[in-house]
Design an enzyme around this catalytic site. Structure first.
Site, PDB file in Angstrom:
ATOM      1  N   ASP A 159      24.564   2.817  42.985  1.00 12.49           N
ATOM      2  CA  ASP A 159      24.106   1.949  44.062  1.00 12.49           C
ATOM      3  C   ASP A 159      25.050   0.768  44.172  1.00 12.49           C
ATOM      4  OD1 ASP A 159      21.879   3.319  45.028  1.00 12.49           O
ATOM      5  OD2 ASP A 159      20.640   2.605  43.372  1.00 12.49           O
ATOM      6  N   ASP A 204      15.856   8.890  47.422  1.00 12.98           N
ATOM      7  CA  ASP A 204      16.234   7.828  46.494  1.00 12.98           C
ATOM      8  C   ASP A 204      15.174   6.736  46.526  1.00 12.98           C
ATOM      9  OD1 ASP A 204      17.605   5.948  44.963  1.00 12.98           O
ATOM     10  OD2 ASP A 204      19.238   5.658  46.392  1.00 12.98           O
TER      11      ASP A 204
HETATM   12 ZN    ZN Z   1      20.832   4.748  45.794  1.00  4.75          ZN
END
Ligand code: ZN
Length: 207
Positions: A22, A162
């Site tokens: 991320d 996610d």
């Molecule tokens: Zn992610």
């Protein structure tokens, strides 16, 4: 960074298929992570598939740098300021797989026109920005709509989810048509990561 190598070995042994990164710029989402140096270090340490999720305002600008640092797949948000088709093309030109992502408030239809050009669609199942959030049940419908459109168009794109994915929510998203699950807190907080990962991987569609 000292423990990076041992952490990577642990991840390699856990049976997971790829590492999801991320990347946040503090603008597109209210959190900052420093993706490039870590990605580069991880890439030097492992041969695992590196899946990079850019939650940044201008992904187009950074595509070549993430590709150079080892990204095998680059996902960006269609809500970002970069031109979507231009960004998809830039990612492919760098030799990486290209994926688009949508936040919980963005309708499924928003990605339909891009489906023929991407390898994957990432449906955010929480509001992007922070780990440890609870799965938003309504997002499963979007997974379903996107999966049926992919099937209708005869495409082979993957659908990734996610946010808030664990042993309880995995069956919901898999039944909706997701085939790549990102899991953070659930795996990292598990006493036995390999066992927790195996639990997710044994979930198969029941419909
Ligand atoms: Zn992610």
């Amino acid at each position: 960074m000292l423990n990076l190598e041992s952490e990577i070995r642990k991840l390699e042994m856990s049976g997971i298929d790829m590492l999801h990164f991320d990347v946040m710029d503090g603008v597109f989402v209210n959190n900052i992570t420093y993706g490039l140096p870590i990605l580069e270090a991880v890439n030097k340490t492992t041969g695992m598939f590196l899946d990079v999720h850019l939650m940044i305002t201008d992904p187009l600008k950074y595509v070549p740098r993430f590709a150079e640092c080892g990204a095998d797949m680059i996902t960006f948000h269609i809500e970002s300021q970069s031109d979507v088709m231009e960004t998809i093309d830039a990612i492919k030109k760098c030799g990486a797989k290209a994926a688009v992502s949508i936040k919980p408030a963005t309708p499924a239809e928003a990605v339909f026109e891009f489906l023929p050009y991407v390898d994957m669609v990432l449906v955010m199942t929480v509001e992007p920005g922070f780990g440890g959030q609870s799965f938003i049940p309504e997002t499963a419908d979007k997974v379903r709509q996107i999966r049926s459109k992919i099937t209708e168009l005869g495409l082979a794109a993957d659908v990734q989810v996610d946010g808030g994915i664990n042993a309880e929510t995995a069956p919901i998203v898999i039944n909706a048509g997701a085939n790549i699950l990102v899991s953070g807190s659930y795996l990292f907080k598990a006493a036995d990561m390999a066992e927790a990962a195996a639990k997710l991987k044994e979930v198969t569609p029941s419909v």
